[in-house]
Design a protein around this motif. Structure first.
Motif, short mmCIF file in Angstrom:
data_model
loop_
_atom_site.label_atom_id
_atom_site.label_comp_id
_atom_site.label_asym_id
_atom_site.label_seq_id
_atom_site.Cartn_x
_atom_site.Cartn_y
_atom_site.Cartn_z
N GLN A 118 0.82 -1.29 0.03
CA GLN A 118 0.15 0.01 0.10
C GLN A 118 0.86 1.21 0.01
O GLN A 118 0.51 2.15 -0.72
CB GLN A 118 -1.02 0.07 1.13
N LYS A 119 1.90 1.27 0.87
CA LYS A 119 2.90 2.32 0.82
C LYS A 119 3.37 2.50 -0.70
O LYS A 119 3.49 3.71 -1.09
CB LYS A 119 4.07 2.20 1.75
N TRP A 121 2.39 1.95 -3.59
CA TRP A 121 1.33 2.13 -4.59
C TRP A 121 0.62 3.58 -4.27
O TRP A 121 0.48 4.21 -5.36
CB TRP A 121 0.13 1.19 -4.56
N SER A 122 0.53 3.90 -2.95
CA SER A 122 -0.07 5.36 -2.80
C SER A 122 0.83 6.32 -3.02
O SER A 122 0.53 7.43 -3.85
CB SER A 122 -0.61 5.40 -1.43
N GLN A 123 2.33 6.06 -3.02
CA GLN A 123 3.23 6.96 -3.32
C GLN A 123 3.32 7.13 -4.74
O GLN A 123 3.75 8.14 -5.37
CB GLN A 123 4.50 6.70 -2.87
N LEU A 125 1.22 6.89 -7.15
CA LEU A 125 0.14 7.65 -7.88
C LEU A 125 0.80 9.20 -8.12
O LEU A 125 0.10 9.71 -9.26
CB LEU A 125 -1.08 7.54 -6.84
N GLU A 148 -6.56 10.38 -0.84
CA GLU A 148 -5.92 10.18 0.16
C GLU A 148 -6.52 9.27 1.36
O GLU A 148 -5.87 8.48 1.99
CB GLU A 148 -5.07 11.46 0.80
N GLY A 153 -4.18 4.40 -5.21
CA GLY A 153 -2.94 4.29 -5.56
C GLY A 153 -2.80 3.81 -7.09
O GLY A 153 -3.58 3.81 -7.88
N TRP A 154 -1.49 3.59 -7.29
CA TRP A 154 -0.84 3.08 -8.87
C TRP A 154 -0.14 1.97 -8.85
O TRP A 154 1.02 2.18 -8.41
CB TRP A 154 -0.47 4.45 -9.61
#
Length: 396
Positions: A118-119, A121-123, A125, A148, A153-154
């Motif tokens: 998760q860290k 993918w969220s970064q 984005l 947020e 994310g990406w």
């Protein structure tokens, strides 16, 4: 006695607390919850409140869950209370073994894999690589705050990109596969990442713990939406997207005169997120499946009369009919449903963007009890039915 947390969570989820406490305490409805006179201290005016997953007395301060209630009321120890409730719920308490302790630790390690992912993918984005994903989300009307808040994310292009980023953290492909991030080949070996070139949606359980991901591809690829597979952490039949946030909103205290927050079941991730952003904080959605009996039971623990909202097309009406057929055998005096069928060609996401939250709120306010729309749903819009259609409808 150490019992794995997942089993205890499942036991609490399957145990209707108001039913357990109602055998000892005369309870009355208080909005979405129940209240009665506290069984732990003498009182004439009720200050003992029962919520979907805990009780609290505002007089003496006692509080707890189903397990602690049985312990305190019946003088049982923890294992005895768990045994009693598990038996009533049709569950078998796992025996404590070295393996079970190792399994608990293993589940915790899978949670770590998901949190690290998760860290990443969220970064991603907000990097050049995630530009298309961010443009898609903002183009759908989502604010930076909403993106947020939901942890969107990406997942980068390329099926080995995530494994390369996670490897320095000691996360192996086998761990990724067990967490639902990679596929397995016929021999049980990891063979490729599931999520790549997609906007990602963290899926959390009712307590807010990360258990899996969903992803939406950009462009014409298939499948458009992808959910993680079943894992030790993730069961699609029992979870709903957004349930942790909706549950908190439904239970939140309200100023006098403010109406309760409705629990609203819609069809997709973006519908949930768009409705939350528009102020409908009780929105949830199934995870790529039709509504299941297990999900209905979870919904009723939060709200005795949730709204099922379906898109205004033929597929939406068929989905509403399926939901009605699933719900009918489960209905009780204290459990009901309301149905909201949107205008033709509309979904909650498009409606709230084009016509605004006031229009959508009016539609939800007009949601009808299941009994009022059941015949029309089962008839399926058939006009002047012939003998065969009448016979089929009679069977339904």
């Amino acid at each position: 006695m150490a019992i794995e947390p997942n089993f205890l969570d499942e036991l609490r989820a399957r145990t209707p607390l108001a039913t357990i406490i109602g055998r000892r305490v005369k309870l009355a409805r208080s909005g979405r919850n129940w209240k009665g006179c506290c069984p732990f201290h003498g009182e004439k005016n009720p200050s003992f409140y029962v919520y979907d997953d805990h009780f609290h007395c505002f007089g003496c301060g006692v509080h707890g869950d189903a397990i602690s209630f049985v312990m305190q009321m019946e003088g049982k120890n923890f294992p005895e209370a768990v045994d009693e409730l598990a038996s009533a719920a049709g569950m078998e308490v796992p025996k404590e073994t070295r393996r079970s302790r190792e399994e608990v630790a293993h589940v915790q390690s899978l949670e770590d894999v998901l949190e690290q992912t998760q860290k990443v993918w969220s970064q991603a984005l907000y990097t050049p690589a995630g530009k298309a994903g961010l443009a898609y989300l903002t183009g759908r009307g989502l604010t930076r705050h909403t993106i947020e808040a939901f942890g969107l994310g990406w997942a980068a292009e390329g099926r080995g990109s995530l494994a390369a980023v996670l490897e320095p953290h000691g996360i192996t492909p086998h761990m990724m596969a067990e967490a639902g991030l990679m596929r397995l080949d016929e021999d049980g070996n990891p063979k490729g990442e599931l999520f790549w070139g997609r906007v990602t949606f963290p899926i959390r359980d009712r307590k807010g713990r990360l258990v899996s991901f969903g992803g939406r591809i950009l462009g014409d690829g298939q499948p458009k939406y992808l959910n993680g597979p079943e894992t030790p952490l993730f069961s699609k039949r029992r979870l709903l997207f957004g349930l942790d946030r909706a549950r908190a909103a439904v239970r939140a205290p309200r100023p006098k005169g403010v109406p309760p927050t409705d629990l609203i079941v819609v069809e997709g991730y973006m519908d949930v997120i768009a409705l939350h952003q528009a102020g409908f904080k009780g929105a949830v959605a199934p995870l790529g499946t039709a509504l299941t009996p297990e999900q209905l039971e979870v919904l009723w623990l939060v709200d005795p009369s949730p709204i099922l909202c379906f898109d205004g097309d033929g597929a939406g009406r068929r989905a509403a009919a399926r939901a009605a057929e699933v719900a009918l055998p489960l209905l009780k005096a204290e459990h009901s449903l309301r149905l909201c069928l949107l205008p033709e060609g509309e979904d909650p996401d498009s409606l709230v963007r084009v016509q605004g939250s006031e229009k959508v709120g009016a539609l939800f306010a007009e949601a009808k009890p299941l009994s009022a729309v059941l015949f029309d749903l089962l008839a399926g819009g058939v006009n002047n039915p012939g003998p065969e259609e009448r016979a089929a409808l009679r069977r339904k």
